[in-house]
Scaffold this motif. Structure first.
Motif, short mmCIF file in Angstrom:
data_model
loop_
_atom_site.label_atom_id
_atom_site.label_comp_id
_atom_site.label_asym_id
_atom_site.label_seq_id
_atom_site.Cartn_x
_atom_site.Cartn_y
_atom_site.Cartn_z
N LEU A 190 39.16 34.94 41.86
CA LEU A 190 40.53 35.09 41.36
C LEU A 190 41.15 33.72 41.17
CD1 LEU A 190 42.28 37.84 43.55
CD2 LEU A 190 41.29 38.12 41.27
N ASN A 194 46.29 33.41 37.04
CA ASN A 194 46.00 34.45 36.05
C ASN A 194 45.24 35.59 36.70
OD1 ASN A 194 45.56 35.85 33.66
ND2 ASN A 194 43.77 34.64 33.08
N CYS A 195 45.90 36.28 37.64
CA CYS A 195 45.21 37.35 38.36
C CYS A 195 45.92 38.69 38.28
CB CYS A 195 44.99 36.96 39.82
SG CYS A 195 46.51 36.82 40.80
N SER A 196 46.92 38.80 37.40
CA SER A 196 47.60 40.09 37.26
C SER A 196 46.63 41.11 36.70
CB SER A 196 48.82 39.96 36.36
OG SER A 196 48.45 39.51 35.07
N ASN A 197 46.87 42.37 37.02
CA ASN A 197 46.00 43.47 36.58
C ASN A 197 44.56 43.29 37.05
OD1 ASN A 197 48.14 44.79 35.11
ND2 ASN A 197 47.85 43.26 33.50
N ASP A 198 44.39 42.66 38.23
CA ASP A 198 43.06 42.45 38.83
C ASP A 198 42.15 41.62 37.93
OD1 ASP A 198 43.92 44.00 40.98
OD2 ASP A 198 43.10 45.84 40.15
N ASN A 199 42.75 40.73 37.16
CA ASN A 199 41.95 39.87 36.28
C ASN A 199 41.13 38.88 37.12
OD1 ASN A 199 41.33 38.91 33.52
ND2 ASN A 199 42.26 37.03 34.26
N THR A 201 37.28 36.23 37.31
CA THR A 201 36.23 35.46 36.65
C THR A 201 34.91 35.69 37.38
OG1 THR A 201 37.73 33.72 35.89
CG2 THR A 201 35.39 33.13 36.11
N TYR A 211 34.97 35.18 31.76
CA TYR A 211 36.39 35.28 32.05
C TYR A 211 36.93 36.67 31.74
CZ TYR A 211 35.95 30.16 31.98
OH TYR A 211 35.56 28.86 32.22
N ASN A 212 38.10 36.94 32.28
CA ASN A 212 38.86 38.17 31.98
C ASN A 212 38.07 39.44 32.30
OD1 ASN A 212 41.10 36.63 30.96
ND2 ASN A 212 39.90 36.30 29.09
N ASN A 214 37.38 42.63 35.02
CA ASN A 214 38.16 43.38 36.00
C ASN A 214 37.52 43.21 37.37
OD1 ASN A 214 38.47 46.13 37.67
ND2 ASN A 214 40.31 45.81 36.42
#
Length: 228
Positions: A190, A194-199, A201, A211-212, A214
């Motif tokens: 994480l 940039n970790c909103s919505n369980d985003n 790497t 990247y990106n 879930n």
């Protein structure tokens, strides 16, 4: 029992299986105490699955499905003055393997991560604070979610792969943590920028990152791979 303890003791010194009747209930979480005080193994398993479902039914649906079909026993163990749940699981072609889930955290015992923890996606916080402080293959402590105190802070390491990337690095190492480890250089990480919505790497020490992704899709898939 003796053979099991002999095997497990190869990986943890002073390890013992705990008779919950001989301990104070405040030593572990209330939820796990209520599960483990049940003497009927089948009920312990049933209640364990229900506990997982109450916290991570959507996020870890495949893991829970596998455990529902293959969980043989859940027991309380102790080593280094800490308690964990030992999962005995049928894997592969009917062999038995062991997995560990430490007691849920009461505080974040990780200096770097503590600065970011309040911004952790709620689904991940719930796992660590209500279910387990990590869940992984017992012998290697890998192929699973890492205990809070051992989570990899990317800013502390020199990653040789960065020099070989085809594209510019798309995460900030100083705000990135590896929550899942394969034990062979693969991480689900994480970046708190940039970790909103369980985003998340998918990071490799010897390959291009992805990247990106879930977070839970990858974690759920990789835990089941570890079972199989």
């Amino acid at each position: 029992m003796e053979n099991k303890i002999q095997f497990l003791s190869k990986y943890r010194k002073n390890m013992s299986i705990v008779n919950i009747a001989n301990m104070h209930e405040d030593a572990i979480s209330n939820e796990w105490y209520d599960i483990l005080k049940e003497s009927d193994r089948s009920l312990r398993i049933k209640n364990t699955i229900e506990h997982w479902n109450s916290i991570s039914s959507k996020e870890l649906r495949n893991t829970i499905s596998y455990l529902t079909q293959n969980l043989v026993d859940v027991e309380l163990i102790n080593y280094d003055d800490t308690y964990s749940i030992l999962y005995t699981v049928t894997v592969g072609d009917g062999e038995i393997d062991y997995f560990e889930g430490k007691m849920p955290i009461r505080s974040v015992n990780n200096t770097e991560l503590n600065k970011f923890w309040m911004n952790t996606p709620i689904s991940i916080k719930n796992f660590y604070e209500k279910l387990h402080n990590g869940f992984y293959y017992f012998p290697s402590r890998a192929m699973g979610l890492i205990p809070i105190e051992n989570i990899t802070f990317f800013g502390n390491d020199e990653w040789g792969i960065i020099e070989e990337l085809d594209l510019p690095l798309d995460i900030n190492l100083d705000s990135t943590f590896g929550f899942f480890s394969t034990g062979m250089g693969g991480y689900v990480a994480l970046d708190y920028n940039n970790c909103s919505n369980d985003n998340a790497t998918i990071w490799f020490v010897d390959d291009q990152p992805q990247y990106n992704a879930n977070f839970w899709d990858i974690v759920d898939e990789w835990i089941v791979i570890g079972f199989e």
